[in-house]
Design an enzyme around this catalytic site. Structure first.
Site, PDB file in Angstrom:
ATOM      1  N   GLU A 150      -7.484  -2.803   5.394  1.00  0.00           N
ATOM      2  CA  GLU A 150      -6.997  -1.647   4.648  1.00  0.00           C
ATOM      3  C   GLU A 150      -7.135  -1.890   3.155  1.00  0.00           C
ATOM      4  O   GLU A 150      -7.457  -2.993   2.705  1.00  0.00           O
ATOM      5  CB  GLU A 150      -5.545  -1.335   4.985  1.00  0.00           C
ATOM      6  CG  GLU A 150      -4.570  -2.464   4.690  1.00  0.00           C
ATOM      7  CD  GLU A 150      -3.155  -2.120   5.155  1.00  0.00           C
ATOM      8  OE1 GLU A 150      -2.341  -1.719   4.299  1.00  0.00           O
ATOM      9  OE2 GLU A 150      -2.872  -2.266   6.354  1.00  0.00           O
ATOM     10  N   ASN A 189      -5.179  -1.234  -0.691  1.00  0.00           N
ATOM     11  CA  ASN A 189      -3.921  -0.970  -1.382  1.00  0.00           C
ATOM     12  C   ASN A 189      -4.249  -0.524  -2.801  1.00  0.00           C
ATOM     13  O   ASN A 189      -4.787  -1.303  -3.588  1.00  0.00           O
ATOM     14  CB  ASN A 189      -3.052  -2.230  -1.426  1.00  0.00           C
ATOM     15  CG  ASN A 189      -2.638  -2.691  -0.047  1.00  0.00           C
ATOM     16  OD1 ASN A 189      -1.615  -2.279   0.464  1.00  0.00           O
ATOM     17  ND2 ASN A 189      -3.457  -3.540   0.572  1.00  0.00           N
ATOM     18  N   GLU A 192       9.292   1.817   0.895  1.00  0.00           N
ATOM     19  CA  GLU A 192       8.943   0.651   0.083  1.00  0.00           C
ATOM     20  C   GLU A 192       9.722   0.616  -1.229  1.00  0.00           C
ATOM     21  O   GLU A 192       9.327  -0.070  -2.171  1.00  0.00           O
ATOM     22  CB  GLU A 192       7.436   0.630  -0.194  1.00  0.00           C
ATOM     23  CG  GLU A 192       6.581   0.452   1.043  1.00  0.00           C
ATOM     24  CD  GLU A 192       5.105   0.336   0.717  1.00  0.00           C
ATOM     25  OE1 GLU A 192       4.683  -0.717   0.201  1.00  0.00           O
ATOM     26  OE2 GLU A 192       4.358   1.307   0.967  1.00  0.00           O
ATOM     27  N   TYR A 235       7.528 -10.871   1.718  1.00  0.00           N
ATOM     28  CA  TYR A 235       8.545 -10.711   0.686  1.00  0.00           C
ATOM     29  C   TYR A 235       9.761 -11.624   0.805  1.00  0.00           C
ATOM     30  O   TYR A 235      10.439 -11.869  -0.198  1.00  0.00           O
ATOM     31  CB  TYR A 235       9.031  -9.252   0.673  1.00  0.00           C
ATOM     32  CG  TYR A 235       7.917  -8.273   0.432  1.00  0.00           C
ATOM     33  CD1 TYR A 235       7.232  -8.250  -0.778  1.00  0.00           C
ATOM     34  CD2 TYR A 235       7.519  -7.374   1.427  1.00  0.00           C
ATOM     35  CE1 TYR A 235       6.197  -7.355  -1.002  1.00  0.00           C
ATOM     36  CE2 TYR A 235       6.492  -6.476   1.216  1.00  0.00           C
ATOM     37  CZ  TYR A 235       5.831  -6.470   0.002  1.00  0.00           C
ATOM     38  OH  TYR A 235       4.807  -5.591  -0.197  1.00  0.00           O
ATOM     39  N   SER A 290       3.094  -2.306   3.127  1.00  0.00           N
ATOM     40  CA  SER A 290       3.965  -3.483   3.219  1.00  0.00           C
ATOM     41  C   SER A 290       4.261  -3.914   4.650  1.00  0.00           C
ATOM     42  O   SER A 290       5.282  -4.546   4.910  1.00  0.00           O
ATOM     43  CB  SER A 290       5.291  -3.241   2.473  1.00  0.00           C
ATOM     44  OG  SER A 290       5.061  -3.073   1.101  1.00  0.00           O
ATOM     45  N   ARG A 301      -6.416  -3.729  -4.101  1.00  0.00           N
ATOM     46  CA  ARG A 301      -6.532  -4.910  -3.231  1.00  0.00           C
ATOM     47  C   ARG A 301      -7.081  -4.492  -1.883  1.00  0.00           C
ATOM     48  O   ARG A 301      -6.711  -3.456  -1.339  1.00  0.00           O
ATOM     49  CB  ARG A 301      -5.143  -5.536  -3.057  1.00  0.00           C
ATOM     50  CG  ARG A 301      -5.155  -7.015  -2.735  1.00  0.00           C
ATOM     51  CD  ARG A 301      -3.776  -7.535  -2.456  1.00  0.00           C
ATOM     52  NE  ARG A 301      -3.334  -7.154  -1.116  1.00  0.00           N
ATOM     53  CZ  ARG A 301      -2.166  -6.605  -0.836  1.00  0.00           C
ATOM     54  NH1 ARG A 301      -1.304  -6.350  -1.806  1.00  0.00           N
ATOM     55  NH2 ARG A 301      -1.851  -6.304   0.405  1.00  0.00           N
ATOM     56  N   ASP A 320      -7.612  -5.900   2.079  1.00  0.00           N
ATOM     57  CA  ASP A 320      -7.218  -6.908   3.060  1.00  0.00           C
ATOM     58  C   ASP A 320      -8.283  -6.984   4.150  1.00  0.00           C
ATOM     59  O   ASP A 320      -8.808  -5.950   4.586  1.00  0.00           O
ATOM     60  CB  ASP A 320      -5.868  -6.551   3.677  1.00  0.00           C
ATOM     61  CG  ASP A 320      -4.753  -6.534   2.644  1.00  0.00           C
ATOM     62  OD1 ASP A 320      -4.862  -7.267   1.640  1.00  0.00           O
ATOM     63  OD2 ASP A 320      -3.769  -5.784   2.833  1.00  0.00           O
ATOM     64  N   GLY A 336       1.511  -4.675  -4.761  1.00  0.00           N
ATOM     65  CA  GLY A 336       2.766  -5.247  -5.216  1.00  0.00           C
ATOM     66  C   GLY A 336       2.593  -6.126  -6.444  1.00  0.00           C
ATOM     67  O   GLY A 336       1.541  -6.729  -6.662  1.00  0.00           O
TER      68      GLY A 336
END
Length: 330
Positions: free
Chosen positions: A294, A296, A46, A240, A172, A279, A281, A300
């Protein structure tokens, strides 16, 4: 990068945070942070995303007078961090998001943004995260750990088709692929195993995908993610590189559903002992049930990233967001 965000949402949240921001602006003293290392780059898969995130954070802090410096562990000895007063961690992936950097900074007694060793290590391991959530009674999709000796038919019988294959220790969406037929499963396993030593398959959930940003133990407005290719998932390209992914704020849930999803996400965040910011998801299936995907712990912070979007809906611009996260280290 299309974003749908109604004026009603902005008016609901802007007053709250703009008042706080104006009150804080006169009290802002960047010298309280001392010398700050913004750690980003590194050597993980990443790296490119981390470079984008870190550059944005560095610029935002410097624009506010913070003595912030770029620190790239790929090119600098991490023991040099002892020369800094605190660290803003934007080092995505292995080394920065899995407890290694967190442990070093704890040992050096340097304040850092985000979660500590335990939450970082658990959060970077999708299997351990899901096992913990299941143990806490939190809903997460069925899964199976894969090896080269796995009986593929048994996996399909247990999880059904389609399903999704993921490297356990990557972020990612790197190395992930949707599997529609039994014959595609070995190839998906090889792709994922090329990104790490542990691979998992997860039940495919047909429905809507959401992300929930959490800062200071508060779940921010939920974002619904809508890739242009609705038959696929929110993959690396959609995250991205593509400009046709839709981000919906408001997310389209009823007030009761959104409140429920925020509460579920906050419980999931706390279950892994996550701190500061992060975060979650999640998916909602066709029957209206929510499923955690999951966590984070170093999300990002690029132009396509979700934390700045949620913060904007909450009335906080990017500079305020970066200051606020850094201030958690005081």
């Amino acid at each position: 990068m299309p974003i749908t965000m109604t004026d009603a949402v902005n008016s609901t949240f802007d007053t709250d945070f703009s008042d706080k921001a104006s009150g804080l602006a006169s009290d802002k003293d960047p010298s309280v942070f001392g010398k700050v290392a913004v750690v980003y780059g590194g050597s993980s898969n990443e790296r490119d995303v981390s470079l984008d995130s870190g550059n944005a954070v560095l610029k935002a802090l410097q624009s506010q007078g913070v003595e912030a410096n770029h620190f790239d562990p790929k090119h600098q000895d991490v023991t040099e961090l002892k020369n800094y007063d605190r660290v803003f961690n934007v080092l995505h992936g292995r080394g920065g998001e899995d407890g290694q950097l967190q442990g070093l900074l704890d040992w050096l007694q340097i304040p850092q943004t985000g979660s500590g060793v335990l939450a970082s290590a658990i959060g970077m391991d999708k299997v351990r995260t899901k096992q913990l959530w299941l143990g806490c009674g939190l809903s997460t999709a069925l899964f199976a750990v894969l090896t080269k000796d796995t009986d593929w038919q048994q996996v399909v019988s247990a999880l059904g088709l389609p399903l999704i294959v993921k490297p356990v220790h990557e972020g990612s969406s790197i190395g992930m692929s949707k599997v529609n037929t039994l014959d595609e499963l070995p190839k998906a396993f090889e792709l994922a195993s090329g990104c790490g030593d542990v691979v998992m398959a997860e039940k495919w959930i047909t429905g809507r995908e959401f992300t929930i940003v959490i800062i200071d133990d508060e779940a921010y407005p939920v974002i619904r993610l809508q890739p242009a290719d609705v038959s696929n998932f929110y993959d690396y390209e959609a995250k991205y590189n593509r400009n046709d992914t839709m981000y919906h704020i408001p997310c389209g849930l009823s007030e009761e559903e959104e409140t429920h999803l925020q509460a579920l996400s906050l419980a999931a965040f706390k279950a892994v002992d996550a701190k500061g910011w992060g975060r979650i998801d999640a998916m909602q299936d066709e029957n209206g049930n929510f499923w955690l995907l999951e966590i984070n712990t170093v999300p990002g912070m690029t132009s396509h990233s979700l934390v700045p979007m949620a913060a904007k809906a909450r009335g906080m611009d990017f500079e305020q967001l970066c200051w606020h996260i850094l201030a958690q280290t005081l």
